[in-house]
Design an enzyme around this catalytic site. Structure first.
Site, mmCIF file in Angstrom:
data_model
loop_
_atom_site.group_PDB
_atom_site.id
_atom_site.type_symbol
_atom_site.label_atom_id
_atom_site.label_comp_id
_atom_site.label_asym_id
_atom_site.label_seq_id
_atom_site.Cartn_x
_atom_site.Cartn_y
_atom_site.Cartn_z
ATOM 1 N N PRO A 88 -4.236 46.460 42.631
ATOM 2 C CA PRO A 88 -5.288 47.450 42.394
ATOM 3 C C PRO A 88 -4.791 48.644 41.556
ATOM 4 O O PRO A 88 -5.588 49.375 40.995
ATOM 5 C CB PRO A 88 -5.677 47.919 43.803
ATOM 6 C CG PRO A 88 -5.229 46.840 44.705
ATOM 7 C CD PRO A 88 -4.013 46.230 44.067
ATOM 8 N N GLU A 115 1.940 44.632 52.063
ATOM 9 C CA GLU A 115 1.686 45.945 51.447
ATOM 10 C C GLU A 115 2.108 45.962 49.980
ATOM 11 O O GLU A 115 2.064 47.007 49.337
ATOM 12 C CB GLU A 115 2.418 47.058 52.208
ATOM 13 C CG GLU A 115 2.124 47.095 53.701
ATOM 14 C CD GLU A 115 0.632 47.168 54.010
ATOM 15 O OE1 GLU A 115 -0.053 48.004 53.411
ATOM 16 O OE2 GLU A 115 0.154 46.349 54.834
ATOM 17 N N ARG A 153 -10.800 30.379 29.092
ATOM 18 C CA ARG A 153 -12.021 30.173 28.304
ATOM 19 C C ARG A 153 -11.826 30.526 26.829
ATOM 20 O O ARG A 153 -12.598 30.103 25.977
ATOM 21 C CB ARG A 153 -13.171 30.992 28.880
ATOM 22 C CG ARG A 153 -13.560 30.580 30.294
ATOM 23 C CD ARG A 153 -14.679 31.411 30.890
ATOM 24 N NE ARG A 153 -15.981 31.098 30.327
ATOM 25 C CZ ARG A 153 -16.584 31.747 29.354
ATOM 26 N NH1 ARG A 153 -15.997 32.807 28.814
ATOM 27 N NH2 ARG A 153 -17.742 31.370 28.910
ATOM 28 N N ASP A 168 -20.300 34.175 23.826
ATOM 29 C CA ASP A 168 -20.944 34.684 25.032
ATOM 30 C C ASP A 168 -21.481 36.071 24.768
ATOM 31 O O ASP A 168 -20.918 36.854 24.022
ATOM 32 C CB ASP A 168 -19.955 34.731 26.202
ATOM 33 C CG ASP A 168 -19.650 33.332 26.694
ATOM 34 O OD1 ASP A 168 -20.584 32.516 26.697
ATOM 35 O OD2 ASP A 168 -18.500 33.064 27.037
HETATM 36 N N1 4HQ Z 1 -4.366 42.955 45.798
HETATM 37 N N2 4HQ Z 1 -6.713 43.224 41.715
HETATM 38 C C1 4HQ Z 1 -2.854 43.778 47.554
HETATM 39 C C2 4HQ Z 1 -5.557 43.311 45.166
HETATM 40 C C3 4HQ Z 1 -5.773 43.117 43.709
HETATM 41 C C4 4HQ Z 1 -6.891 43.602 42.977
HETATM 42 C C5 4HQ Z 1 -3.265 42.253 45.198
HETATM 43 C C6 4HQ Z 1 -4.225 43.248 47.214
HETATM 44 C C7 4HQ Z 1 -1.902 42.777 45.593
HETATM 45 C C8 4HQ Z 1 -0.476 43.384 47.440
HETATM 46 N N3 4HQ Z 1 -5.009 42.478 42.846
HETATM 47 N N4 4HQ Z 1 -1.811 42.926 47.040
HETATM 48 N N5 4HQ Z 1 -7.910 44.305 43.440
HETATM 49 O O1 4HQ Z 1 -6.436 43.825 45.802
HETATM 50 O O2 4HQ Z 1 -5.570 42.552 41.631
#
Ligand code: 4HQ
Length: 267
Positions: A88, A115, A153, A168
């Site tokens: 994230p 984590e 794609r 698209d």
């Molecule tokens: N995670 N976009 C936590 C995600 C995520 C997202 C991946 C959760 C990594 C450790 N990855 N782990 N949103 O939520 O890519």
């Protein structure tokens, strides 16, 4: 294109990569996808891949050594492979980013659990961090699958000979126009007459107008960024006279389609 996916749960990838379009791309050799179990790169008897965070706090952190060895094993075969961590904290994934990644010959996708990963993995090995959206997943695996799907794609041949990802509607920063197939009437909702007319220029104009209407109603943010042609600007003006953009568009297919049809057929 070759993609190596580093994960603690390689089985999660089996069916998504074997079905349908991606499955065919793999069969045709357009895509070479390998999953690598990070646990196979532990050296201890119990194959430990996580540990408690220094400084305390809840949860576990993925250890640096198994990930480092897994990445190094791929890089030993191809030092120019680009290593991506799904998180994230990464830059937001987008169609433009998918297109850019599709020009790479070899990606390594690292999927985190718990984590997340020891920060030194980032410092030493990660070329790029990508987020598929502002929500929290239980792991990076689903994010990696989303990335693989959207990137694939763009690889020539993956969508079949006569179709390209560039065609698209999203490519033009617009949402797609509504689609219909048989029957011509269902629960009193009819297919717009123009689509039955055989008038190809009228159909094309209707589709461009509806793409603009849908975008204006549902995603005015996209419309603001789009560079519209003069014709499209004219269509937007027409559409705005009938439909005022809503903050939170309610999409209820069918329920009030009679009303919606009247609006749509007004032109
Ligand atoms: N995670 N976009 C936590 C995600 C995520 C997202 C991946 C959760 C990594 C450790 N990855 N782990 N949103 O939520 O890519």
């Amino acid at each position: 294109m070759r993609i190596d996916i580093l994960t603690l749960f390689p089985n999660m990838f089996s069916s998504p990569l074997r079905e349908s379009i991606l499955g065919r791309a793999v069969e045709k050799g357009l895509l070479q996808i390998q999953t690598i179990n990070i646990r196979d790169f532990t050296l201890d008897k119990h194959q430990v891949v996580d540990d408690a965070p220094y400084g305390g706090g809840q949860g576990m952190v993925m250890k640096v050594e198994p990930i480092a060895r897994a990445i190094e094993s791929v890089k030993a075969q191809n030092p120019s492979a680009r290593t991506i961590y799904l998180t994230p904290q990464g830059k937001p994934f987008h169609q433009d980013l998918a297109r850019r990644l599709s020009t790479q010959s070899h990606l390594i996708l690292l999927c985190g659990r718990y984590e997340g990963i020891d920060e030194r993995v980032r410092e030493l090995f990660i070329d790029e961090e990508i987020s598929i959206g502002d929500y929290v997943l239980t792991g990076g695996e689903l994010a990696a699958m989303v990335l693989v799907d959207a990137v694939s794609r763009f690889i020539p041949g993956v969508l079949g000979s006569d179709r390209s990802a560039e065609e698209d509607s999203f490519f033009n920063s617009l949402l797609e126009y509504p689609q219909y197939t048989r029957p011509v009437e269902f629960k009193g909702c009819r297919v717009p007459e123009v689509l039955l007319s055989g008038n190809h220029s009228a159909i094309s104009l209707w589709r461009r107008r509806e793409a603009i209407r849908q975008t204006s109603l549902r995603r005015p943010d996209l419309l603001a960024k789009a560079s519209l042609t003069d014709e499209e600007k004219g269509l937007l003006e027409e559409v705005l006279e009938v439909n005022q953009p809503m903050i939170a568009p309610a999409y209820r297919p069918g329920r009030d389609c009679g009303m919606r049809m009247k609006d749509k057929n007004e032109f």
